[in-house]
Each structure stands twice: as structure tokens, then as C-alpha cells.
Design an enzyme around this catalytic site. Structure first.
Site, PDB file in Angstrom:
ATOM      1  N   ASN A  15       0.833  -1.199   0.000  1.00 58.71           N
ATOM      2  CA  ASN A  15       0.000   0.000   0.000  1.00 58.71           C
ATOM      3  C   ASN A  15       0.872   1.256   0.000  1.00 58.71           C
ATOM      4  O   ASN A  15       1.969   1.275   0.572  1.00 58.71           O
ATOM      5  CB  ASN A  15      -1.029   0.008   1.139  1.00 58.71           C
ATOM      6  CG  ASN A  15      -0.433  -0.216   2.523  1.00 58.71           C
ATOM      7  OD1 ASN A  15       0.609  -0.828   2.674  1.00 58.71           O
ATOM      8  ND2 ASN A  15      -1.118   0.281   3.532  1.00 58.71           N
ATOM      9  N   GLU A  33       0.252   5.210   0.668  1.00 56.98           N
ATOM     10  CA  GLU A  33      -0.704   6.242   1.094  1.00 56.98           C
ATOM     11  C   GLU A  33      -0.274   7.620   0.600  1.00 56.98           C
ATOM     12  O   GLU A  33       0.798   7.791   0.009  1.00 56.98           O
ATOM     13  CB  GLU A  33      -0.839   6.190   2.625  1.00 56.98           C
ATOM     14  CG  GLU A  33      -1.420   4.856   3.073  1.00 56.98           C
ATOM     15  CD  GLU A  33      -1.673   4.756   4.568  1.00 56.98           C
ATOM     16  OE1 GLU A  33      -1.188   5.614   5.331  1.00 56.98           O
ATOM     17  OE2 GLU A  33      -2.372   3.801   4.967  1.00 56.98           O
ATOM     18  N   CYS A  83      -4.148   0.674  -2.335  1.00 57.71           N
ATOM     19  CA  CYS A  83      -4.022  -0.593  -1.608  1.00 57.71           C
ATOM     20  C   CYS A  83      -2.908  -1.467  -2.196  1.00 57.71           C
ATOM     21  O   CYS A  83      -2.542  -1.330  -3.378  1.00 57.71           O
ATOM     22  CB  CYS A  83      -5.330  -1.374  -1.677  1.00 57.71           C
ATOM     23  SG  CYS A  83      -6.637  -0.732  -0.617  1.00 57.71           S
ATOM     24  N   GLU A 100      -3.090  -4.575  -3.026  1.00 62.64           N
ATOM     25  CA  GLU A 100      -3.601  -5.391  -4.133  1.00 62.64           C
ATOM     26  C   GLU A 100      -3.544  -4.616  -5.446  1.00 62.64           C
ATOM     27  O   GLU A 100      -3.187  -5.161  -6.498  1.00 62.64           O
ATOM     28  CB  GLU A 100      -5.043  -5.822  -3.864  1.00 62.64           C
ATOM     29  CG  GLU A 100      -5.213  -6.709  -2.641  1.00 62.64           C
ATOM     30  CD  GLU A 100      -5.457  -5.918  -1.361  1.00 62.64           C
ATOM     31  OE1 GLU A 100      -4.934  -4.809  -1.223  1.00 62.64           O
ATOM     32  OE2 GLU A 100      -6.180  -6.430  -0.496  1.00 62.64           O
ATOM     33  N   CYS A 135     -10.373  -5.142   0.715  1.00 64.03           N
ATOM     34  CA  CYS A 135     -11.491  -4.189   0.760  1.00 64.03           C
ATOM     35  C   CYS A 135     -12.407  -4.424  -0.451  1.00 64.03           C
ATOM     36  O   CYS A 135     -12.047  -5.112  -1.410  1.00 64.03           O
ATOM     37  CB  CYS A 135     -10.973  -2.754   0.788  1.00 64.03           C
ATOM     38  SG  CYS A 135     -10.393  -2.137  -0.813  1.00 64.03           S
ATOM     39  N   CYS A 145     -10.948  -3.554  -3.824  1.00 66.32           N
ATOM     40  CA  CYS A 145      -9.931  -4.492  -4.323  1.00 66.32           C
ATOM     41  C   CYS A 145     -10.560  -5.805  -4.783  1.00 66.32           C
ATOM     42  O   CYS A 145     -10.040  -6.446  -5.700  1.00 66.32           O
ATOM     43  CB  CYS A 145      -8.838  -4.707  -3.292  1.00 66.32           C
ATOM     44  SG  CYS A 145      -7.719  -3.296  -3.235  1.00 66.32           S
TER      45      CYS A 145
HETATM   46  N1  THU Z   1      -5.209  -1.743   2.714  1.00 70.76           N
HETATM   47  C1  THU Z   1      -4.649  -2.518   1.733  1.00 70.76           C
HETATM   48  O1  THU Z   1      -3.605  -2.166   1.166  1.00 70.76           O
HETATM   49  N2  THU Z   1      -5.270  -3.660   1.381  1.00 70.76           N
HETATM   50  C2  THU Z   1      -6.360  -4.177   2.015  1.00 70.76           C
HETATM   51  O2  THU Z   1      -6.819  -5.248   1.641  1.00 70.76           O
HETATM   52  C3  THU Z   1      -6.962  -3.446   3.147  1.00 70.76           C
HETATM   53  C4  THU Z   1      -6.437  -2.076   3.386  1.00 70.76           C
HETATM   54  C5  THU Z   1      -4.512  -0.512   3.097  1.00 70.76           C
HETATM   55  C6  THU Z   1      -5.148   0.783   2.667  1.00 70.76           C
HETATM   56  C7  THU Z   1      -4.574   1.752   3.660  1.00 70.76           C
HETATM   57  O3  THU Z   1      -3.304   2.193   3.211  1.00 70.76           O
HETATM   58  C8  THU Z   1      -4.376   0.910   4.914  1.00 70.76           C
HETATM   59  O4  THU Z   1      -4.419  -0.442   4.503  1.00 70.76           O
HETATM   60  C9  THU Z   1      -5.426   1.160   5.987  1.00 70.76           C
HETATM   61  O5  THU Z   1      -6.695   1.072   5.445  1.00 70.76           O
END
Ligand code: THU
Length: 127
Positions: free
Chosen positions: A37, A39, A48, A50, A81, A84
Site C-alpha cells: 500500500n 498512502e 491498496c 492489491e 477491501c 480491491c
Molecule cells: N489496505 C490494503 O492495502 N489492502 C487491504 O486489503 C486493506 C487495506 C490498506 C489501505 C490503507 O493504506 C491501509 O491499509 C489502511 O486502510
């Protein structure tokens, strides 16, 4: 796959949530693609793990996902999520395996079709 997902997780850029996630895709060619991920200070621009792994896969020349490992910390299962699930559906059918893991290993495996039933997908737009 677990090793690559964990290595990607270690490189995650998650200064806001402090929740690092790594993912590794096995594509139809057999090649593996990892992502983490990433941000952003403008929160909705974050990506994310994925999505990062999918982008690496497409750039690498693959178009079909066979399975994915997703690694996250915490007591609660790190399931993909909703967005994704939809992103994975673009490059897979309902039989693809989604392995949800913690740092110690896979905790639960599900089929994408069970995580995203009645999906809207490319078949809806095929002419
Ligand atoms: N996140 C992912 O990268 N993948 C997931 O399946 C769930 C959430 C990340 C997004 C964000 O950067 C952090 O986790 C908190 O939500």
C-alpha cells in the site's frame, strides 16, 4: 509468495494509517508480482497493496490472476477491501484463491466468487 508479500509489506508507505499491507499475485504465466500500500497526504489518493500488485502484473505482461496472498497485521483478518475485490475480479474468475495472511502465515483462504458474489465485470460490457 508469502516471502514476496512480506518483503513488499516491509516497504509499504503507510505513515497515516500505520497499517502496512503486502500482496503477491501468481499470474497465469506462473510469474509472481508483489505490491504494497502507498498512502498519500491527500487521503483518497492512497493505493491498496492489491492495486499495486495488479499494476505490476499488467506492466509485466500478465492479464490473469490465479491466486493472491494478502498480508496484514492485527487480530482481525486482513481481508481485501470491497474496491480491491472488484479490482481482482477484472483479471480473474470466481474460482481464484484469495489467501488472507498474517506475518506468521495464511489464516484463511476464500474463493473470489464467495467474497464478491454476483460481480459486475467485463462480461457485462462484452459485445
Ligand atoms: N489496505 C490494503 O492495502 N489492502 C487491504 O486489503 C486493506 C487495506 C490498506 C489501505 C490503507 O493504506 C491501509 O491499509 C489502511 O486502510
Amino acid at each position: 509468495m508469502m516471502k514476496l508479500a512480506l518483503a513488499a509489506k516491509e516497504r509499504a508507505y503507510a505513515p497515516y494509517s500505520r497499517f502496512s499491507v503486502g500482496a503477491c499475485i501468481r499470474a497465469e504465466s506462473g510469474r509472481l508480482y508483489a505490491g504494497c500500500n502507498v498512502e498519500n497526504a491527500a487521503y483518497p489518493q492512497g493505493q491498496c497493496a492489491e492495486a499495486s500488485a495488479i499494476a505490476a502484473m499488467v506492466a509485466g505482461g500478465d492479464r490473469r490472476i490465479v491466486e493472491i496472498v494478502i498480508v496484514g497485521d492485527g487480530e482481525a483478518l486482513c481481508a481485501p477491501c470491497g474496491g480491491c475485490r472488484q479490482r481482482l475480479n477484472e483479471f480473474a474468475d470466481g474460482t481464484m484463491s484469495v489467501h488472507m495472511a498474517g506475518p506468521q502465515g495464511v489464516r484463511q483462504t476464500a474463493k473470489l466468487g464467495d467474497l464478491l458474489p454476483l460481480a459486475f465485470g467485463p462480461h457485462n460490457l462484452a459485445t
